[in-house]
Design an enzyme around this catalytic site. Structure first.
Site, PDB file in Angstrom:
ATOM      1  N   LYS A 107       0.669  -1.357  -0.052  1.00 13.77           N
ATOM      2  CA  LYS A 107      -0.211   0.038   0.111  1.00 13.77           C
ATOM      3  C   LYS A 107       0.824   1.396  -0.025  1.00 13.77           C
ATOM      4  O   LYS A 107       0.497   2.344  -0.681  1.00 13.77           O
ATOM      5  CB  LYS A 107      -1.006   0.184   0.989  1.00 13.77           C
ATOM      6  CG  LYS A 107      -0.470  -0.004   2.777  1.00 13.77           C
ATOM      7  CD  LYS A 107      -0.723  -1.458   3.186  1.00 13.77           C
ATOM      8  CE  LYS A 107       0.237  -1.706   4.352  1.00 13.77           C
ATOM      9  NZ  LYS A 107       0.015  -2.917   4.691  1.00 13.77           N
ATOM     10  N   GLU A 131      -5.044  -6.675  -4.246  1.00  8.98           N
ATOM     11  CA  GLU A 131      -6.215  -6.886  -3.418  1.00  8.98           C
ATOM     12  C   GLU A 131      -5.606  -6.903  -2.010  1.00  8.98           C
ATOM     13  O   GLU A 131      -6.158  -6.375  -1.414  1.00  8.98           O
ATOM     14  CB  GLU A 131      -6.798  -8.206  -3.660  1.00  8.98           C
ATOM     15  CG  GLU A 131      -7.767  -8.747  -2.997  1.00  8.98           C
ATOM     16  CD  GLU A 131      -8.908  -7.726  -2.840  1.00  8.98           C
ATOM     17  OE1 GLU A 131      -9.782  -7.735  -4.068  1.00  8.98           O
ATOM     18  OE2 GLU A 131      -9.332  -6.999  -1.927  1.00  8.98           O
ATOM     19  N   GLY A 136      -6.005  -6.438   3.831  1.00 10.12           N
ATOM     20  CA  GLY A 136      -5.435  -7.863   3.928  1.00 10.12           C
ATOM     21  C   GLY A 136      -6.155  -8.908   3.167  1.00 10.12           C
ATOM     22  O   GLY A 136      -6.447  -8.853   2.001  1.00 10.12           O
ATOM     23  N   ILE A 138      -9.286  -9.197   3.299  1.00 12.40           N
ATOM     24  CA  ILE A 138     -10.934  -8.866   2.811  1.00 12.40           C
ATOM     25  C   ILE A 138     -10.968  -8.425   1.360  1.00 12.40           C
ATOM     26  O   ILE A 138      -9.984  -7.529   0.950  1.00 12.40           O
ATOM     27  CB  ILE A 138     -11.427  -7.557   3.690  1.00 12.40           C
ATOM     28  CG1 ILE A 138     -11.445  -8.137   5.344  1.00 12.40           C
ATOM     29  CG2 ILE A 138     -12.868  -7.356   3.401  1.00 12.40           C
ATOM     30  CD1 ILE A 138     -11.576  -6.651   5.997  1.00 12.40           C
ATOM     31  N   ASP A 203      -0.492   4.357   7.982  1.00 15.25           N
ATOM     32  CA  ASP A 203      -0.709   3.092   7.098  1.00 15.25           C
ATOM     33  C   ASP A 203      -2.340   3.061   6.685  1.00 15.25           C
ATOM     34  O   ASP A 203      -2.766   2.767   5.536  1.00 15.25           O
ATOM     35  CB  ASP A 203      -0.694   1.921   8.088  1.00 15.25           C
ATOM     36  CG  ASP A 203      -1.101   0.638   7.526  1.00 15.25           C
ATOM     37  OD1 ASP A 203      -0.623  -0.083   6.775  1.00 15.25           O
ATOM     38  OD2 ASP A 203      -2.152  -0.105   7.928  1.00 15.25           O
ATOM     39  N   LYS A 207      -4.247   3.217   2.876  1.00 12.48           N
ATOM     40  CA  LYS A 207      -5.248   2.266   2.570  1.00 12.48           C
ATOM     41  C   LYS A 207      -6.324   3.131   2.066  1.00 12.48           C
ATOM     42  O   LYS A 207      -7.264   2.721   0.834  1.00 12.48           O
ATOM     43  CB  LYS A 207      -5.615   1.190   3.350  1.00 12.48           C
ATOM     44  CG  LYS A 207      -4.435   0.252   3.743  1.00 12.48           C
ATOM     45  CD  LYS A 207      -4.682  -0.353   4.938  1.00 12.48           C
ATOM     46  CE  LYS A 207      -3.531  -1.369   5.399  1.00 12.48           C
ATOM     47  NZ  LYS A 207      -3.632  -1.839   7.011  1.00 12.48           N
ATOM     48  N   GLY A 304      -1.496 -10.393   8.426  1.00  9.35           N
ATOM     49  CA  GLY A 304      -0.858 -11.884   8.602  1.00  9.35           C
ATOM     50  C   GLY A 304      -0.807 -12.711   7.664  1.00  9.35           C
ATOM     51  O   GLY A 304      -1.230 -12.367   6.287  1.00  9.35           O
TER      52      GLY A 304
END
Ligand SMILES: NC(=O)c1ccc[n+]([C@@H]2O[C@H](COP(=O)([O-])OP(=O)(O)OC[C@H]3O[C@@H](n4cnc5c(N)ncnc54)[C@H](OP(=O)(O)O)[C@@H]3O)[C@@H](O)[C@H]2O)c1
Length: 431
Positions: A107, A131, A136, A138, A203, A207, A304
């Site tokens: 990102k 994506e 992450g 979703i 961050d 996004k 993760g």
């Protein structure tokens, strides 16, 4: 048998190794879904000998990811190095220039350099899929780009940083201070040693810049995102929020208004009856509102190895199937440059907490300043009394313009009886 899709992976850390694991573990399933085998042919990382828990024995190794992007036998290059420029950017540019598709989870790179990379992808006639870069696991990029294509998106908002949501949840549930929770999160490896990308909202801002470009067909404008983090949120505010029927969440939100494009990341008081108020811990959630579909909410793991790799692999399957959409939903040349709406033009209700010395006349001084700025108080809580220590005064303010609120708070901060900088948290109507 169809030709395999050849894949080169740059970066074998959390997400890179996770992606290899998904590709190795789900080989047959993915071949069926992609209509052809997905074959990793080359990898690059800094250390060739590090144990990553996945086999890289049968693939070509490159010390230099840019050379790999140029030279490897690959249809698609997956950039999982990270960073807004440097080797990550050079790898993506080299891959597109060599006529290869690109998938990235980065990102930071896209928020700063995404407009140029999307142009380069369009010129090369190749995919630039991302994506994994937003929330992450979703699938919100695909949802905005494709699933909601029939709608004018009126607003998009969400919990876009799991670390901040985890900290706020722990503070509330365990009654611990911000510093205490952050310290523990760093020891457990949930938060970076240098936490400012997360706790200062950067961050989430990166996004949000991607989400709003997808939602509104605008060129990515990270510099236009207004950002505040969560360092100033205290346990006291979390307790008052609960008492007032709210929960404090760091939300990013974007909408088109007549004043311009609003792109904002800051902590908000959210009505406890709203579903997003109950997204706890490291989870992410995104709400997209469309004129025909109404409210849609997507929730899941925002980071993760597994969740992020899941999103990377979905992008790879699209490429294998030759399922192609422009990077940001519409052709790069048609993206609009929208003016940004200044934060001073924001209108809404506010929560204000002052720490004051408990002596006569303090409240009169404070209310006089608000009166001068035509900002009206809806309710006030002043409970504890102390001869010696400062006491909190909490004010629930009626809707007003941000510029007036900021002027009032600057003046209030200079009053002798106000002993700390005022805390102001915007109350968010998500209706
Ligand atoms: N971690 C997440 O949960 C998550 C979620 C969403 C998005 N992302 C994004 O995914 C990307 C990767 O994140 P990550 O957490 O996987 O990072 P990471 O664990 O730090 O891994 C980075 C990888 O890049 C390699 N690398 C660094 N510099 C390199 C260079 N000059 N040449 C070749 N390889 C180099 C490293 O090699 P060595 O292993 O040899 O040191 C490492 O394998 C980032 O853009 C991040 O923002 C991550």
């Amino acid at each position: 048998m169809s030709q395999p899709l050849c894949i080169a992976i740059a970066g074998l850390g959390t997400v890179g190794a996770g992606t290899l694991r998904v590709l190795q573990q789900h080989g047959d399933l993915l071949a069926a879904r992609a209509g052809r085998p997905l074959a990793v042919t080359a990898v690059s990382a800094k250390s060739r000998t590090k144990d990553r828990g996945v086999s890289i024995d049968d693939v070509a190794w490159f010390d230099d990811p840019v050379a790999m992007a140029r030279e490897a036998e690959a249809d698609v290059v997956i950039e999982l190095i990270g960073g807004e420029d440097g080797p990550a950017k050079a790898t993506c540019e080299a891959a597109l220039a060599a006529g290869r598709h690109v998938v990235t989870a980065n990102k930071a790179l896209l928020a700063v350099n995404g407009a140029g990379l999307a142009d380069a992808a369009a010129q090369a006639g190749k995919a630039l899929n991302f994506e994994a870069a937003v929330a992450g696991g979703i699938p919100i990029v695909k949802a905005l780009r494709e699933g909601l294509a029939g709608n004018n998106i009126t607003r998009v908002y969400g919990i876009l940083n799991g670390t901040c949501n985890y900290i706020l949840t722990e503070m509330r549930e365990q009654r611990r201070s911000f510093e205490d929770v952050l310290d523990e999160a760093q020891r457990l490896g949930y938060a970076e040693a240098e936490p400012s990308m997360d706790v200062d909202g950067i961050d989430a801002g990166q996004k949000l810049a991607l989400l709003s470009s997808l939602a509104f067909g605008s060129r990515i404008n990270f510099d236009g995102v207004y950002i505040e983090g969560i360092r100033h949120i205290s346990l006291l505010d979390i307790d008052y929020a609960e008492e007032l029927g709210y929960r404090i969440k760091l939300l990013g939100s974007a909408q088109r208004t007549e004043r311009g494009l609003e792109q904002r990341v800051y902590p908000r008081m959210v009505d406890q009856r709203q579903p997003i108020a109950h997204v706890e811990g490291a989870e992410n959630a995104v709400v997209a509102i469309g004129d025909f579909v109404g409210n849609t909410m997507f929730q899941g793991a925002g980071a993760g190895a597994g969740p992020t790799a899941s999103a990377v692999v979905a992008d790879i399957v699209d490429i294998a199937r030759d399922h192609r959409t422009p990077t940001l939903g519409i052709s790069a040349g048609e993206l609009e440059s929208l003016p940004e709406a200044p934060i001073g033009s924001h209108r809404g209700p506010y929560y204000v907490r002052l720490m004051v010395s408990d002596r006569p006349g303090v409240i009169a001084d404070v209310t006089a300043v608000f009166r001068d700025e035509a900002v009206s108080i809806e309710s006030m809580i002043q409970r504890a009394r102390s001869e010696t220590e400062a006491v909190p005064v909490v004010l629930n303010m009626h809707e007003c313009e941000e510029a007036a609120m900021q002027r009032a708070l600057s003046r209030i901060a200079t009053l002798d009886s106000v002993v700390e900088a005022p805390t102001m948290i915007r109350i968010e109507s998500l209706a």
